[in-house]
Design a protein around this motif. Structure first.
Motif, PDB file in Angstrom:
ATOM      1  N   ARG A 176       3.479  -8.848   0.131  1.00 24.03           N
ATOM      2  CA  ARG A 176       4.663  -8.769   0.983  1.00 24.03           C
ATOM      3  C   ARG A 176       5.033  -7.315   1.270  1.00 24.03           C
ATOM      4  O   ARG A 176       5.406  -6.963   2.394  1.00 24.03           O
ATOM      5  CB  ARG A 176       5.811  -9.473   0.272  1.00 24.03           C
ATOM      6  N   MET A 177       4.932  -6.463   0.251  1.00 26.14           N
ATOM      7  CA  MET A 177       5.243  -5.045   0.446  1.00 26.14           C
ATOM      8  C   MET A 177       4.298  -4.410   1.457  1.00 26.14           C
ATOM      9  O   MET A 177       4.718  -3.593   2.286  1.00 26.14           O
ATOM     10  CB  MET A 177       5.161  -4.299  -0.890  1.00 26.14           C
ATOM     11  N   ARG A 178       3.025  -4.786   1.413  1.00 26.27           N
ATOM     12  CA  ARG A 178       2.061  -4.225   2.362  1.00 26.27           C
ATOM     13  C   ARG A 178       2.324  -4.749   3.772  1.00 26.27           C
ATOM     14  O   ARG A 178       2.393  -3.974   4.739  1.00 26.27           O
ATOM     15  CB  ARG A 178       0.643  -4.582   1.916  1.00 26.27           C
ATOM     16  N   VAL A 179       2.474  -6.055   3.913  1.00 24.10           N
ATOM     17  CA  VAL A 179       2.643  -6.652   5.236  1.00 24.10           C
ATOM     18  C   VAL A 179       3.950  -6.195   5.881  1.00 24.10           C
ATOM     19  O   VAL A 179       4.011  -5.967   7.096  1.00 24.10           O
ATOM     20  CB  VAL A 179       2.589  -8.190   5.128  1.00 24.10           C
ATOM     21  N   ASP A 180       4.998  -6.031   5.076  1.00 21.85           N
ATOM     22  CA  ASP A 180       6.301  -5.628   5.614  1.00 21.85           C
ATOM     23  C   ASP A 180       6.466  -4.118   5.716  1.00 21.85           C
ATOM     24  O   ASP A 180       7.521  -3.636   6.135  1.00 21.85           O
ATOM     25  CB  ASP A 180       7.429  -6.195   4.746  1.00 21.85           C
ATOM     26  N   GLY A 181       5.452  -3.355   5.309  1.00 24.21           N
ATOM     27  CA  GLY A 181       5.496  -1.908   5.474  1.00 24.21           C
ATOM     28  C   GLY A 181       6.303  -1.150   4.443  1.00 24.21           C
ATOM     29  O   GLY A 181       6.778  -0.045   4.713  1.00 24.21           O
ATOM     30  N   LEU A 235       5.162  -0.174   1.286  1.00 20.87           N
ATOM     31  CA  LEU A 235       4.397   0.636   0.339  1.00 20.87           C
ATOM     32  C   LEU A 235       4.528   2.145   0.564  1.00 20.87           C
ATOM     33  O   LEU A 235       4.600   2.899  -0.414  1.00 20.87           O
ATOM     34  CB  LEU A 235       2.927   0.214   0.359  1.00 20.87           C
ATOM     35  N   PRO A 236       4.554   2.643   1.816  1.00 21.92           N
ATOM     36  CA  PRO A 236       4.701   4.098   1.983  1.00 21.92           C
ATOM     37  C   PRO A 236       5.967   4.650   1.340  1.00 21.92           C
ATOM     38  O   PRO A 236       5.986   5.798   0.889  1.00 21.92           O
ATOM     39  CB  PRO A 236       4.722   4.272   3.508  1.00 21.92           C
ATOM     40  N   GLN A 237       7.023   3.836   1.267  1.00 24.20           N
ATOM     41  CA  GLN A 237       8.260   4.290   0.628  1.00 24.20           C
ATOM     42  C   GLN A 237       8.095   4.440  -0.880  1.00 24.20           C
ATOM     43  O   GLN A 237       8.946   5.041  -1.547  1.00 24.20           O
ATOM     44  CB  GLN A 237       9.389   3.307   0.937  1.00 24.20           C
ATOM     45  N   GLU A 247      -4.705  -3.174  -6.740  1.00 22.32           N
ATOM     46  CA  GLU A 247      -5.640  -3.629  -7.764  1.00 22.32           C
ATOM     47  C   GLU A 247      -5.381  -2.929  -9.094  1.00 22.32           C
ATOM     48  O   GLU A 247      -5.590  -3.514 -10.166  1.00 22.32           O
ATOM     49  CB  GLU A 247      -7.074  -3.414  -7.288  1.00 22.32           C
ATOM     50  N   ALA A 248      -4.905  -1.691  -9.042  1.00 20.02           N
ATOM     51  CA  ALA A 248      -4.540  -0.998 -10.279  1.00 20.02           C
ATOM     52  C   ALA A 248      -3.353  -1.686 -10.951  1.00 20.02           C
ATOM     53  O   ALA A 248      -3.288  -1.771 -12.188  1.00 20.02           O
ATOM     54  CB  ALA A 248      -4.210   0.465  -9.986  1.00 20.02           C
ATOM     55  N   VAL A 249      -2.420  -2.194 -10.146  1.00 22.39           N
ATOM     56  CA  VAL A 249      -1.279  -2.926 -10.703  1.00 22.39           C
ATOM     57  C   VAL A 249      -1.752  -4.229 -11.351  1.00 22.39           C
ATOM     58  O   VAL A 249      -1.292  -4.607 -12.438  1.00 22.39           O
ATOM     59  CB  VAL A 249      -0.232  -3.209  -9.608  1.00 22.39           C
ATOM     60  N   ASP A 297      -1.309   3.200   3.568  1.00 21.34           N
ATOM     61  CA  ASP A 297      -2.132   2.018   3.827  1.00 21.34           C
ATOM     62  C   ASP A 297      -3.577   2.200   3.380  1.00 21.34           C
ATOM     63  O   ASP A 297      -4.213   1.255   2.905  1.00 21.34           O
ATOM     64  CB  ASP A 297      -2.099   1.676   5.321  1.00 21.34           C
ATOM     65  N   ALA A 298      -4.096   3.407   3.522  1.00 19.37           N
ATOM     66  CA  ALA A 298      -5.493   3.646   3.162  1.00 19.37           C
ATOM     67  C   ALA A 298      -5.746   3.412   1.674  1.00 19.37           C
ATOM     68  O   ALA A 298      -6.874   3.116   1.266  1.00 19.37           O
ATOM     69  CB  ALA A 298      -5.898   5.069   3.541  1.00 19.37           C
ATOM     70  N   ARG A 299      -4.699   3.540   0.862  1.00 17.07           N
ATOM     71  CA  ARG A 299      -4.847   3.368  -0.588  1.00 17.07           C
ATOM     72  C   ARG A 299      -4.179   2.095  -1.093  1.00 17.07           C
ATOM     73  O   ARG A 299      -4.082   1.888  -2.307  1.00 17.07           O
ATOM     74  CB  ARG A 299      -4.233   4.563  -1.322  1.00 17.07           C
TER      75      ARG A 299
END
Length: 245
Positions: A193-198, A200-202, A215-217, A207-209
């Motif tokens: 959800r964090m990725r799709v809703d944008g 993660l950068p916060q 997967e580390a989580v 996105d590249a990582r």
């Protein structure tokens, strides 16, 4: 006055047309028998372009190149159309998860659980439109779809079996499998959800990582289960204070 013989061109054209078969209708290549699939693809395109609120049955029909009334035999309501999209999405997710578990390390339930979480995330990241539909219960009639209910239960049951097996072998903590199942799903769903809703950068993840970070989580979560399942190292005996002479 002599009558000129009629050209055979028109008759040849008719023969060629018969051999070629009926023309495809609509921009989506609709022909008799695949209207349902074409409407689902048209709906996915609408969600991708304008979000779920852009979807109506009539607009899906227009995008599919068919008459406004054509879809209603398959999808009498917008909810039924979105539920059909969710059925297709759930089926693809189900297959991706089970394939990942089947190809994971043999005889290692925690490795299989790790593979299951990674497969969920990779599927969601690769199919954000499908994920957006299948994860929003306001858009679909979950309980009316036998396939969605069945395939979700199968994925949940797989998680429980893996946790129980890990507990039996002393690889994981002695926790309630239902709690572990909920924690596992909450983890991967939240990351997706964090990725799709944008979001993660916060949190310092571009996105590249995003796949690497997610997967580390998952690894951190699985490693936590493993450490909790290991017997605690015996602590050195405490020294008693020396009594006086």
């Amino acid at each position: 006055m002599t009558t000129r013989p009629r050209s055979s061109r028109s008759s040849k054209a008719k023969v060629a047309a018969k051999k070629a078969g009926p023309r495809k209708k609509g921009r989506a290549g609709y022909h008799h028998g695949n209207l349902r699939e074409v409407l689902i693809e048209a709906t996915l395109a609408l969600v991708e372009e304008g979000g779920p609120e852009a979807v109506t049955v009539r607009e899906a029909a227009r995008r599919a190149g068919v008459s406004p009334g054509a879809p209603f035999r398959h999808f009498p309501t917008r909810t039924s159309l979105m539920t059909a999209v969710a059925e297709e999405a759930t089926h693809r997710l189900h297959d991706a998860v089970f394939a990942a578990v089947a190809s994971s390390e043999a005889d290692d339930p925690l490795a299989a659980l790790r593979a299951m979480g990674r497969a969920y995330l990779r599927w969601a990241y690769a199919n954000p439109t499908h994920f957006a539909v299948v994860s929003d219960r306001r858009l679909i009639d979950y309980d009316s779809s036998q396939s969605i209910v069945r395939e979700n239960r199968e994925m949940q049951a797989l998680m429980v079996r893996l946790v129980i097996e890990a507990r039996k072998r002393g690889l994981a903590a002695d926790i309630d499998p239902a709690v572990a199942r909920l924690a596992s799903r909450a983890l991967v769903y939240g990351l997706a959800r964090m990725r799709v809703d944008g979001h993660l950068p916060q949190w310092g993840v571009q996105d590249a990582r995003s796949t690497e970070a997610a997967e580390a989580v998952i690894d951190l979560f699985i490693d936590g289960l493993m450490r909790a399942g290991r017997p605690a190292a015996s602590a050195p005996p405490r020294r008693r204070p020396r009594s006086g002479p």
